[in-house]
Design a protein around this motif. Structure first.
Motif, PDB file in Angstrom:
ATOM      1  N   PHE A   1      -3.810   1.113   5.692  1.00  0.00           N
ATOM      2  CA  PHE A   1      -4.631   2.112   5.060  1.00  0.00           C
ATOM      3  C   PHE A   1      -5.450   3.091   6.338  1.00  0.00           C
ATOM      4  O   PHE A   1      -5.524   4.105   6.056  1.00  0.00           O
ATOM      5  CB  PHE A   1      -5.517   1.479   4.333  1.00  0.00           C
ATOM      6  N   LYS A   2      -5.632   2.198   7.302  1.00  0.00           N
ATOM      7  CA  LYS A   2      -6.549   2.983   8.152  1.00  0.00           C
ATOM      8  C   LYS A   2      -5.610   3.529   9.344  1.00  0.00           C
ATOM      9  O   LYS A   2      -6.397   4.095  10.280  1.00  0.00           O
ATOM     10  CB  LYS A   2      -7.483   1.943   9.027  1.00  0.00           C
ATOM     11  N   SER A   3      -4.398   3.513   9.505  1.00  0.00           N
ATOM     12  CA  SER A   3      -3.552   3.956  10.510  1.00  0.00           C
ATOM     13  C   SER A   3      -2.729   5.162  10.073  1.00  0.00           C
ATOM     14  O   SER A   3      -1.505   5.158   9.890  1.00  0.00           O
ATOM     15  CB  SER A   3      -2.500   2.906  10.801  1.00  0.00           C
ATOM     16  N   THR A   4      -3.615   6.161   9.798  1.00  0.00           N
ATOM     17  CA  THR A   4      -2.768   7.652   9.484  1.00  0.00           C
ATOM     18  C   THR A   4      -1.578   7.812  10.248  1.00  0.00           C
ATOM     19  O   THR A   4      -2.174   7.902  11.376  1.00  0.00           O
ATOM     20  CB  THR A   4      -4.033   8.439   9.409  1.00  0.00           C
ATOM     21  N   GLN A   5      -0.878   8.536   9.924  1.00  0.00           N
ATOM     22  CA  GLN A   5       0.411   8.759  10.621  1.00  0.00           C
ATOM     23  C   GLN A   5       0.809  10.177  10.374  1.00  0.00           C
ATOM     24  O   GLN A   5       0.395  10.757   9.258  1.00  0.00           O
ATOM     25  CB  GLN A   5       1.530   7.761  10.503  1.00  0.00           C
ATOM     26  N   PHE A   6       1.739  10.701  11.175  1.00  0.00           N
ATOM     27  CA  PHE A   6       2.585  12.064  11.139  1.00  0.00           C
ATOM     28  C   PHE A   6       1.497  13.183  10.702  1.00  0.00           C
ATOM     29  O   PHE A   6       1.931  14.138  10.101  1.00  0.00           O
ATOM     30  CB  PHE A   6       3.300  11.910   9.679  1.00  0.00           C
ATOM     31  N   ASP A   7       0.507  13.114  11.383  1.00  0.00           N
ATOM     32  CA  ASP A   7      -0.539  14.188  11.621  1.00  0.00           C
ATOM     33  C   ASP A   7      -0.959  14.599   9.896  1.00  0.00           C
ATOM     34  O   ASP A   7      -1.475  15.715   9.539  1.00  0.00           O
ATOM     35  CB  ASP A   7      -0.096  15.347  12.142  1.00  0.00           C
ATOM     36  N   LEU A   8      -0.840  13.635   8.992  1.00  0.00           N
ATOM     37  CA  LEU A   8      -1.363  13.839   7.611  1.00  0.00           C
ATOM     38  C   LEU A   8      -2.862  13.647   7.729  1.00  0.00           C
ATOM     39  O   LEU A   8      -3.581  13.143   8.267  1.00  0.00           O
ATOM     40  CB  LEU A   8      -0.584  12.902   6.824  1.00  0.00           C
ATOM     41  N   PRO A   9      -3.384  14.601   6.559  1.00  0.00           N
ATOM     42  CA  PRO A   9      -4.824  14.447   6.497  1.00  0.00           C
ATOM     43  C   PRO A   9      -5.062  13.026   5.966  1.00  0.00           C
ATOM     44  O   PRO A   9      -4.278  12.278   5.163  1.00  0.00           O
ATOM     45  CB  PRO A   9      -5.214  15.214   5.296  1.00  0.00           C
ATOM     46  N   LYS A  10      -6.190  12.289   6.419  1.00  0.00           N
ATOM     47  CA  LYS A  10      -6.367  10.964   6.339  1.00  0.00           C
ATOM     48  C   LYS A  10      -6.759  10.566   4.882  1.00  0.00           C
ATOM     49  O   LYS A  10      -5.994   9.669   4.372  1.00  0.00           O
ATOM     50  CB  LYS A  10      -7.824  10.639   6.959  1.00  0.00           C
ATOM     51  N   ARG A  11      -7.250  11.594   4.019  1.00  0.00           N
ATOM     52  CA  ARG A  11      -7.188  11.058   2.466  1.00  0.00           C
ATOM     53  C   ARG A  11      -6.029  11.153   1.727  1.00  0.00           C
ATOM     54  O   ARG A  11      -6.017  10.432   0.740  1.00  0.00           O
ATOM     55  CB  ARG A  11      -8.494  12.046   1.978  1.00  0.00           C
ATOM     56  N   LEU A  12      -5.128  11.842   2.291  1.00  0.00           N
ATOM     57  CA  LEU A  12      -3.763  12.156   1.581  1.00  0.00           C
ATOM     58  C   LEU A  12      -3.054  10.792   1.995  1.00  0.00           C
ATOM     59  O   LEU A  12      -2.264  10.165   1.262  1.00  0.00           O
ATOM     60  CB  LEU A  12      -2.985  13.239   1.952  1.00  0.00           C
ATOM     61  N   TRP A  13      -2.817  10.568   3.216  1.00  0.00           N
ATOM     62  CA  TRP A  13      -2.376   9.145   3.792  1.00  0.00           C
ATOM     63  C   TRP A  13      -2.854   8.017   3.126  1.00  0.00           C
ATOM     64  O   TRP A  13      -2.309   7.163   2.461  1.00  0.00           O
ATOM     65  CB  TRP A  13      -2.824   9.014   5.348  1.00  0.00           C
ATOM     66  N   HIS A  14      -4.532   7.924   2.667  1.00  0.00           N
ATOM     67  CA  HIS A  14      -4.707   6.802   1.777  1.00  0.00           C
ATOM     68  C   HIS A  14      -4.241   6.835   0.404  1.00  0.00           C
ATOM     69  O   HIS A  14      -3.919   5.593  -0.063  1.00  0.00           O
ATOM     70  CB  HIS A  14      -6.384   7.050   1.668  1.00  0.00           C
ATOM     71  N   LYS A  15      -4.123   7.998  -0.090  1.00  0.00           N
ATOM     72  CA  LYS A  15      -3.532   8.025  -1.453  1.00  0.00           C
ATOM     73  C   LYS A  15      -2.094   7.637  -1.520  1.00  0.00           C
ATOM     74  O   LYS A  15      -1.640   6.684  -2.538  1.00  0.00           O
ATOM     75  CB  LYS A  15      -3.506   9.460  -2.057  1.00  0.00           C
ATOM     76  N   LEU A  16      -1.166   8.056  -0.586  1.00  0.00           N
ATOM     77  CA  LEU A  16       0.071   7.668  -0.467  1.00  0.00           C
ATOM     78  C   LEU A  16       0.359   6.082  -0.214  1.00  0.00           C
ATOM     79  O   LEU A  16       1.209   5.491  -0.793  1.00  0.00           O
ATOM     80  CB  LEU A  16       0.916   8.404   0.312  1.00  0.00           C
ATOM     81  N   VAL A  17      -0.570   5.618   0.676  1.00  0.00           N
ATOM     82  CA  VAL A  17      -0.422   4.238   0.977  1.00  0.00           C
ATOM     83  C   VAL A  17      -0.808   3.283  -0.237  1.00  0.00           C
ATOM     84  O   VAL A  17       0.102   2.516  -0.654  1.00  0.00           O
ATOM     85  CB  VAL A  17      -1.333   3.828   2.118  1.00  0.00           C
TER      86      VAL A  17
ATOM     87  N   MET B   1       0.608  -1.257  -2.206  1.00  0.00           N
ATOM     88  CA  MET B   1      -0.545  -1.715  -1.186  1.00  0.00           C
ATOM     89  C   MET B   1      -1.746  -1.695  -1.560  1.00  0.00           C
ATOM     90  O   MET B   1      -2.308  -1.008  -2.181  1.00  0.00           O
ATOM     91  CB  MET B   1      -0.474  -1.294   0.217  1.00  0.00           C
ATOM     92  N   THR B   2      -2.828  -2.515  -1.003  1.00  0.00           N
ATOM     93  CA  THR B   2      -4.396  -2.440  -0.979  1.00  0.00           C
ATOM     94  C   THR B   2      -4.820  -1.721   0.455  1.00  0.00           C
ATOM     95  O   THR B   2      -4.055  -1.629   1.399  1.00  0.00           O
ATOM     96  CB  THR B   2      -4.831  -3.618  -1.580  1.00  0.00           C
ATOM     97  N   GLU B   3      -6.029  -1.518   0.512  1.00  0.00           N
ATOM     98  CA  GLU B   3      -6.827  -1.251   1.526  1.00  0.00           C
ATOM     99  C   GLU B   3      -6.823  -2.151   2.698  1.00  0.00           C
ATOM    100  O   GLU B   3      -7.058  -1.701   3.787  1.00  0.00           O
ATOM    101  CB  GLU B   3      -8.292  -0.648   1.304  1.00  0.00           C
ATOM    102  N   THR B   4      -6.585  -3.499   2.227  1.00  0.00           N
ATOM    103  CA  THR B   4      -6.579  -4.396   3.353  1.00  0.00           C
ATOM    104  C   THR B   4      -5.178  -4.760   3.876  1.00  0.00           C
ATOM    105  O   THR B   4      -4.999  -5.745   4.707  1.00  0.00           O
ATOM    106  CB  THR B   4      -7.347  -5.670   2.804  1.00  0.00           C
TER     107      THR B   4
END
Length: 403
Positions: A286-302, A307-310
């Protein structure tokens, strides 16, 4: 009856541009504009968020035409006569400085559409163009080498007329009465309505370079993608809506799109995620945003990938890795309806292009009847291209109307 030499029906971008150029080229002519509203240039006013996106920094005709889902073939010749560079020169000769922005759009340096409107009004006054506001046209008849135009305020006659009314169904009806055929209008340049948990609560998020395809068609586009309160927008979506205008109308705006947020293949993405599983073992996905994606979008896709936030990278199983790769490269969204893009509504449809001579923009069916702008079945993607079509058609028509 008010007699004129040349009348423009429509006081928008094309109507004003043609009238000014006719009057400048032949000051002897009595030139008039008939506009149905209480003021003209309405689209110029709202274009580009009120800044007026005058044209686009594309200086090669064969590349410029690729931005027109309808009109690509027909505009190639006209763009060799008058195109972007000519537009810039025309405005700058009249004291309007223009600037090119990073995305290629061209605006007045003043950042105000009023600059363009003032330029047109000053030029029209300088060249004695008569402007009749609040004059909706009811009928147009061609008789004895004259056109008789009946407006709500009285009759006008002219030897030559130009129709520059944009997407106006009433005027299309009148043109059908003169023998022209009209392609049924459907919306172009619209955003997609999508209800999906992956887009909830993140309006304003932009993925800078994605690939979007409409499933079941060969419609594909790329570019920035914007999450809105009602779904998806930005150039990648607007381009699809323009090139797919007829197909998406047929589907009543219910269809599926597939988004590749990172423009990599599924397999390539999966390999990369496996390497992250090794390298970032103890960190949470959740906290390891990749591919230069916006953080909030990465969170949604994860969170959409079982998966969960942990959830830590080390704990990912094969199916979670595959699901995340799939969310990143082949995310499917259900589109249900469309919304207008800002106030810049554009319509695909208009006068059949086979009935127009694109060397002059004169009707092939009715002598001395000319067209310019969106009254024709020509439309473009967003970015100043629709205006360039208006300037080009109006300028070329003006050369012939001024003779």
């Amino acid at each position: 009856m008010i007699n004129k030499d040349v009348i423009m029906v429509g006081g928008g971008a094309a109507g004003f541009f043609a009238a000014i150029n006719i009057a400048a080229q032949n000051p002897e002519l009595k030139v008039a504009i008939l506009e149905r509203a209480k003021e003209g240039l309405a689209k110029v006013k709202v274009s580009g968020g009120g800044r007026c996106n005058v044209t686009h920094a594309e200086f090669v005709p064969s590349e410029l035409v690729q931005n027109y889902p309808r009109g690509e073939k027909e505009l190639l010749g006209p763009f060799h006569q008058f195109m972007t560079g000519d537009t810039i020169a025309w405005f700058e000769e009249r004291g309007v400085a223009l600037k090119i922005e990073d995305d290629g759009r061209i605006f007045p340096v003043s950042n105000s559409s009023q600059t363009i409107i003032d330029c047109f009004l000053n030029e029209a006054e300088k060249h004695h163009v008569d402007i009749y506001y609040n004059h909706p046209v009811k009928t147009i008849e061609a008789e004895n080498e004259q056109f008789i135009i009946n407006t709500s305020e009285g009759f006008f006659s002219a030897k030559k007329i130009m129709i520059a009314t944009g997407s106006n169904p009433k005027i299309w009806k009148l043109l059908e009465g003169l023998g022209h055929s009209v392609s049924q209008p459907v919306p172009s340049l619209f955003t997609f309505n999508i209800k999906d948990d992956r887009l909830q609560d993140i309006p304003g998020v932009v993925a800078l370079d994605v690939e979007v395809r409409v499933l079941g068609t060969d419609l594909l586009s790329e570019g920035p993608l914007l999450v809105t309160h009602w779904g998806l927008s930005a150039p990648s979506i607007l381009k699809l809506s323009a090139f797919g205008a007829l197909e998406l109308a047929k589907r009543e705006y219910k269809f599926q799109i597939e988004v590749n947020f990172i423009k990599r293949s599924f397999d390539d993405c999966l390999e990369f995620l496996k390497s992250l599983k090794q390298g970032f073992a103890k960190k949470t996905v959740f906290k390891s945003t990749q591919f230069d994606l916006p953080k909030r979008l990465w969170h949604k896709l994860v969170l959409a990938s079982q998966m969960t936030e942990t959830t830590r990278w080390a704990d990912l199983n094969k199916s979670q890795l595959e699901e995340l790769a799939s969310q990143l490269t082949t995310a499917v969204f259900d589109v249900d309806g469309k919304s207008t893009f800002k106030e810049e509504f554009v319509t695909a449809g208009g006068v059949n292009l086979k009935e127009v001579n694109f060397k002059t923009f004169e009707s092939k069916l009715v002598k001395n009847l000319y067209f310019a702008g969106e009254v024709l079945n020509i439309d473009a993607i967003t970015g100043g291209f629709n205006f360039q079509n208006a300037w080009t058609g109006a300028f070329i028509a003006a050369q012939h109307l001024s003779k």
